[in-house]
Write a protein that holds these residues in place. Structure first.
Motif, mmCIF file in Angstrom:
data_model
loop_
_atom_site.group_PDB
_atom_site.id
_atom_site.type_symbol
_atom_site.label_atom_id
_atom_site.label_comp_id
_atom_site.label_asym_id
_atom_site.label_seq_id
_atom_site.Cartn_x
_atom_site.Cartn_y
_atom_site.Cartn_z
ATOM 1 N N PRO A 204 0.588 -4.934 18.747
ATOM 2 C CA PRO A 204 -0.123 -4.427 17.742
ATOM 3 C C PRO A 204 0.407 -4.490 16.353
ATOM 4 C CG PRO A 204 0.372 -2.767 19.378
ATOM 5 C CD PRO A 204 1.221 -3.931 19.654
ATOM 6 N N MET A 205 -0.274 -5.351 15.458
ATOM 7 C CA MET A 205 0.544 -5.706 14.109
ATOM 8 C C MET A 205 -0.334 -5.395 13.161
ATOM 9 S SD MET A 205 -0.170 -8.448 12.041
ATOM 10 C CE MET A 205 0.867 -8.825 10.289
ATOM 11 N N ALA A 206 0.294 -4.930 11.843
ATOM 12 C CA ALA A 206 -0.621 -4.918 10.713
ATOM 13 C C ALA A 206 -0.215 -5.550 9.472
ATOM 14 C CB ALA A 206 -1.291 -3.541 10.323
ATOM 15 N N PHE A 207 -0.887 -6.125 8.672
ATOM 16 C CA PHE A 207 -0.687 -6.465 7.197
ATOM 17 C C PHE A 207 -1.196 -5.436 6.449
ATOM 18 C CE2 PHE A 207 -0.173 -11.276 8.354
ATOM 19 C CZ PHE A 207 1.087 -11.190 8.007
ATOM 20 N N LEU A 208 -0.413 -4.883 5.412
ATOM 21 C CA LEU A 208 -1.006 -3.899 4.086
ATOM 22 C C LEU A 208 -0.670 -4.725 3.127
ATOM 23 C CD1 LEU A 208 -0.054 -0.352 5.903
ATOM 24 C CD2 LEU A 208 -1.969 -1.876 6.376
ATOM 25 N N CYS A 209 -1.749 -5.089 2.230
ATOM 26 C CA CYS A 209 -1.461 -5.866 1.085
ATOM 27 C C CYS A 209 -2.049 -5.122 -0.128
ATOM 28 C CB CYS A 209 -2.105 -7.139 1.217
ATOM 29 S SG CYS A 209 -1.416 -7.953 2.724
ATOM 30 N N GLY A 210 -1.472 -5.143 -1.263
ATOM 31 C CA GLY A 210 -2.088 -4.489 -2.508
ATOM 32 C C GLY A 210 -2.760 -5.891 -3.185
ATOM 33 N N ARG A 211 -4.150 -5.488 -3.725
ATOM 34 C CA ARG A 211 -4.838 -6.757 -4.220
ATOM 35 C C ARG A 211 -4.511 -7.228 -5.611
ATOM 36 N NH1 ARG A 211 -10.494 -8.503 -3.406
ATOM 37 N NH2 ARG A 211 -10.770 -10.140 -4.747
ATOM 38 N N ALA A 212 -3.675 -6.531 -6.264
ATOM 39 C CA ALA A 212 -2.895 -6.692 -7.491
ATOM 40 C C ALA A 212 -1.627 -6.976 -7.251
ATOM 41 C CB ALA A 212 -3.382 -5.673 -8.601
ATOM 42 N N ASP A 213 -0.947 -7.373 -6.193
ATOM 43 C CA ASP A 213 0.279 -7.767 -5.935
ATOM 44 C C ASP A 213 0.741 -9.106 -6.250
ATOM 45 O OD1 ASP A 213 3.028 -8.037 -4.903
ATOM 46 O OD2 ASP A 213 2.585 -7.418 -3.067
ATOM 47 N N LEU A 214 1.325 -9.294 -7.596
ATOM 48 C CA LEU A 214 1.474 -10.346 -8.176
ATOM 49 C C LEU A 214 3.071 -11.054 -7.910
ATOM 50 C CD1 LEU A 214 0.314 -9.781 -11.863
ATOM 51 C CD2 LEU A 214 -0.818 -10.743 -9.917
ATOM 52 N N VAL A 215 3.579 -10.216 -6.675
ATOM 53 C CA VAL A 215 5.073 -10.563 -6.329
ATOM 54 C C VAL A 215 4.705 -11.440 -4.942
ATOM 55 C CG1 VAL A 215 7.252 -9.978 -5.493
ATOM 56 C CG2 VAL A 215 6.004 -8.605 -7.370
#
Length: 266
Positions: A204-215
């Motif tokens: 079980p895996m998950a990516f959690l990302c920010g839409r405005a992550d410029l890094v």
């Protein structure tokens, strides 16, 4: 090298790895609200917050990410000497290392959570979103340390004075360790030798990302889902590279969903 760590709670082991250059206090601040006593469905986890090499109370060593990955594998072995798998979570560089651990020792990883985690470590290899639309609020960075202002202007997607002040305080408290080691690691040995490996991880895996992550961005993570047959993906609007502090309630729900998937397999 032996990694320093701090343990909260009891139950199934969950090892947590922080952003580059930050110590375990940053992860404690990000994740402990997920395990508030009132949230009984998330009880039964022993949280193991680690200082990566050269941060906090952990010594430096060989300045390569491969050596960092090996140190985390040793920590996992000491946390569960019987060989039982542990859940593994990481933010940013900590997530990059966690993904390497899952590739190299999938039988030791019960589940994988990658938060604002890059797939490719070299900045020039990352797919990044455009700058956030519209100007930020006037004076939103006036209360942060001058040496951190440029970083937060890029890293934060939820651009308010309150969020900036909170992240400034978390980073200020977590910037401890061996700066010489970190200065040698970043230019010389940052890339894991198996970064481009097609190896899959089936837990079980998950990516959690920010839409405005410029890094770290969010596009490379979506493309990498093919390596994770049981992978989930979430991109959060109005959030950047410090998603746990920018959108804390959304973050708690998403982590809770991942923990629920793990619990169903227990």
């Amino acid at each position: 090298m032996v990694l320093a760590y701090e343990t909260y709670g009891a139950g199934r082991p969950l090892v947590l790895l922080p952003w580059f250059g930050l110590d375990r206090s940053a992860m404690i601040a990000a994740f402990e609200p997920v395990f508030e006593p009132t949230l009984t469905r998330r009880a039964g986890w022993r949280r193991i917050y680690a200082d990566l090499p050269g941060t906090g109370e952990s010594p430096g060593g060989e300045p390569t990410s491969d050596a960092v990955c090996d140190a985390v594998l040793r920590l996992i072995a000491s946390a569960e000497p019987g060989g039982a798998p542990v859940a593994l979570a990481g933010c940013s560089y900590g997530g990059y290392i966690a993904s390497g651990v899952a590739r190299r020792a999938p039988d030791r990883v019960a589940g994988l959570l990658l938060v604002c985690s890059g797939v490719r470590i070299a900045p020039e290899d990352r797919t990044l979103p455009p700058s956030p639309p519209g100007p930020p609020p006037a004076g939103w960075l006036d209360g942060v340390r001058p040496d951190l202002a440029d970083h937060l202007a890029t890293a934060l997607g939820h651009r308010t004075a309150a969020v900036a002040a909170q992240v400034d305080a978390v980073v200020a408290a977590a910037l401890t360790g061996d700066d010489d080691f970190l200065d040698r690691l970043r230019p010389g040995g940052f890339r894991l030798s198996d970064e481009d490996s097609p190896t899959t991880y089936g837990g079980p895996m998950a990516f959690l990302c920010g839409r405005a992550d410029l890094v770290a961005g969010y596009a490379d993570q979506f493309a990498a889902l093919e390596r994770y047959p049981d992978g989930a993906y979430a991109v959060v609007p109005d959030a950047g590279h410090y998603l746990p502090f920018e959108q804390p309630s959304v973050f708690r729900d998403l982590v809770g969903h991942w923990l629920g998937r793990l619990a169903r397999l227990a």
